[in-house]
Scaffold this motif. Sequence first.
Motif: not given
Lengths: 454, 454
Positions: A288-310
Amino acid sequence: MMLTIQKESTKATIHETSVDRKHHTIVVGGGFGGLYAAKELAKLPIKVTLIDKRNFHLFQPLLYQVATGTLSPADIASPLRAVLANKKNTTVLMAEVADIDPQAQKVILASKEELSYDSLIVATGVSHHYFGNEQWADLAPGLKTVEDAINMRRRILGAFEVAEKEPDPEKRKALLTFVVIGGGPTGVELAGAMADLANHTLKDEFTGIDTTEAKILLLEGFDRILPSYPPELSAAAEKSLTALGVEVKTRTLVTNIENHVVTYRCGDRVEHVEAKTILWAAGVKASAMGKTLADRTGVTLDRVGRVTVEADMAIAGYPNIFVIGDLANYAHQGDKPLPGVAPVAMQQGEFVARLIESRVKGKPAPKFRYRDLGSLAVIGRNKAVVNWGFIRVTGIFAWLIWTFLHVLYLVEFDNQLIVLLQWGYNYFTRKSGARLITGQYLQVMEEMEGIKPS
Amino acid sequence: MMLTIQKESTKATIHETSVDRKHHTIVVGGGFGGLYAAKELAKLPIKVTLIDKRNFHLFQPLLYQVATGTLSPADIASPLRAVLANKKNTTVLMAEVADIDPQAQKVILASKEELSYDSLIVATGVSHHYFGNEQWADLAPGLKTVEDAINMRRRILGAFEVAEKEPDPEKRKALLTFVVIGGGPTGVELAGAMADLANHTLKDEFTGIDTTEAKILLLEGFDRILPSYPPELSAAAEKSLTALGVEVKTRTLVTNIENHVVTYRCGDRVEHVEAKTILWAAGVKASAMGKTLADRTGVTLDRVGRVTVEADMAIAGYPNIFVIGDLANYAHQGDKPLPGVAPVAMQQGEFVARLIESRVKGKPAPKFRYRDLGSLAVIGRNKAVVNWGFIRVTGIFAWLIWTFLHVLYLVEFDNQLIVLLQWGYNYFTRKSGARLITGQYLQVMEEMEGIKPS
């Protein structure tokens, strides 16, 4: 309210003076990524807080041996506090993170307390993915936590117990049919261990059933099992599994699970199999932290919800928030994201710790480069496949490599010697000492016996 | 419907010819009594069926070490099938007995199947007794099963975890207060192990709390702890516990448990203590089979529901139904019933097996005579008390005797060497490897944190 732990403690006063508390790094998650990050960070003159919902680190690659009764949970788990006990700048909190506030640089716990951070490392991993069929979760449990493993163990061993008492041959057949969905490393290792259990460990212990008649089915959607391995290793693994009596079905997609019947499409054919024990090893989705991060930072998630990182594991626009391990989608190397395996998480954790060190000490930032240490999967009692790029090993020699490496990495664990002894004992006697049906055993037994509807 | 297991099995056909199936003994319960009976019976040319709700035998005397994180459940449990695997005349059934029919000589399972017997041995033991305050069961859990131990472990370790995050000193005090109700061997061993946990194992692992400030209270209704031991050993045990920091209160009766507050009467004074962790070690009552036997045979039960047996363990009027172990009230020796300890159950189990042998072979019946092997209890890490009648031992020498005897009796277990190693490791490092908070951990944590009402 700010969390004011350490306020009244005399110990804490000692900390205050002995370390530079200007920089506080919070690590969320004590898996391979989080623990390796925390251990590296603990060497720096900064303050470190490791937060995990659980009080222990789990050596997940061996979880299937708990599910099949070879090892105990404590054999592959180590209390986080014990691992970090001599790191005086490190606080361990058993807590759930409910939210983060990247602007205020705060982590908010489920208990409402807030903690300020200078750097944040999120390493909360993944859970099972049922691809929109969440109702299958209870019918085909997965294997990520100690509780999952105890649940699987209860179902696998319980099926044999109920079969022993079952006079109806049809019902007995369903009780002795085990379906493993997903032919990745977990599914392969689980199917192999179950075959070993049925063919050897339990063989002489039942009088009403012949446990070697148990049918173990391994279903995989791709055209081969271990699809992330080279084809020759997939073939070797399939051959070893077949020799153990496992029925391997590739190009097979599960379309339904209901009333202890698995329906699957195999090419154009639709088939059914009645099985009282159905295990899920097919897919993962981000925690669930993936979605929390997306909500708070606008970061892109992949199709299984993983966080795209630099390229440095940070989130775009937030250079002090890092995501590592299975939760991260790191696609800066090779043609696809790094796989969700322990070595990736460990290397990323250590890398981020070094990056924070460079910032704290004003040194040049390091660059991340993943060193592929190969991949390996064990099949049954004495076979494995090892992929080291140009060197590919199968059979008993691969199994020895697997055993050596797993014990080596268990070095974190007090229990290393005990695990080796358990393995040695199990290997030579073909017994398994941890075959307990515990927890909600009555419920599962009644369900299998048909006394209670599932 | 009669249970027709073994009908289709080819193995069963071999049994049919190789053993005299004229006499069928059913043993209900795989504890010390039932297992020792089954092992002796397995040597005879008769058919034996051992029925237990669980698939394993549990070495209950060490259960407190699971509750305090030293050992894993599998270290002190052995699958019944594995123990009896080479006994070809013996069938193990994981099942619950719902009723018996002494006239038809049948045992009726919860799943409605019926099994005929020639001799029946009931050894289903005892469970916790809350003396009419059954609402205390959830508030002050007892220690009889693996699940009980996991539950206790979760509460004990969880209390320290929640205290680490708790800023309010009053709430923290309640979290670090542990009340053990009952000063028999279980209560004494539990309190000693908890003191060791707080004073040594956890000492350096927390930064926000000082775990050695934990208060451990042991409440006993009699005028001394270990009331079944000679007074000098009770005094030695109390002295050792006090040295470990345990507060021992004798002549103390608990009158209420509510909202994490224990109310007790100590002489004329009524006192209260707020404690988030309250453990029950105060009393036992007979398992449900006691009442079933009374209903079906008219046998007398004592005030805790134990079955009054004849001098040969049989029920009056039913010479082929035996009750052994904790469930039996055997008052044919000395001035009071034999105590509910493992050696009594083991000796009774072996005796009944010899009695059945004498009947099958037409030999004179043996007489039961209990050999008192003494009693012993361990206190903390390296102290114990041993009572061998005229010889009474305390301190570290008693602890060595205790260790030797427990490992000796674990000889049933594959895990003997592993338990010794765990103990050695824990002893010298003061770590404990099995400190996992598992199961319904979120529920218990939330309750302790006050997020969810208890």
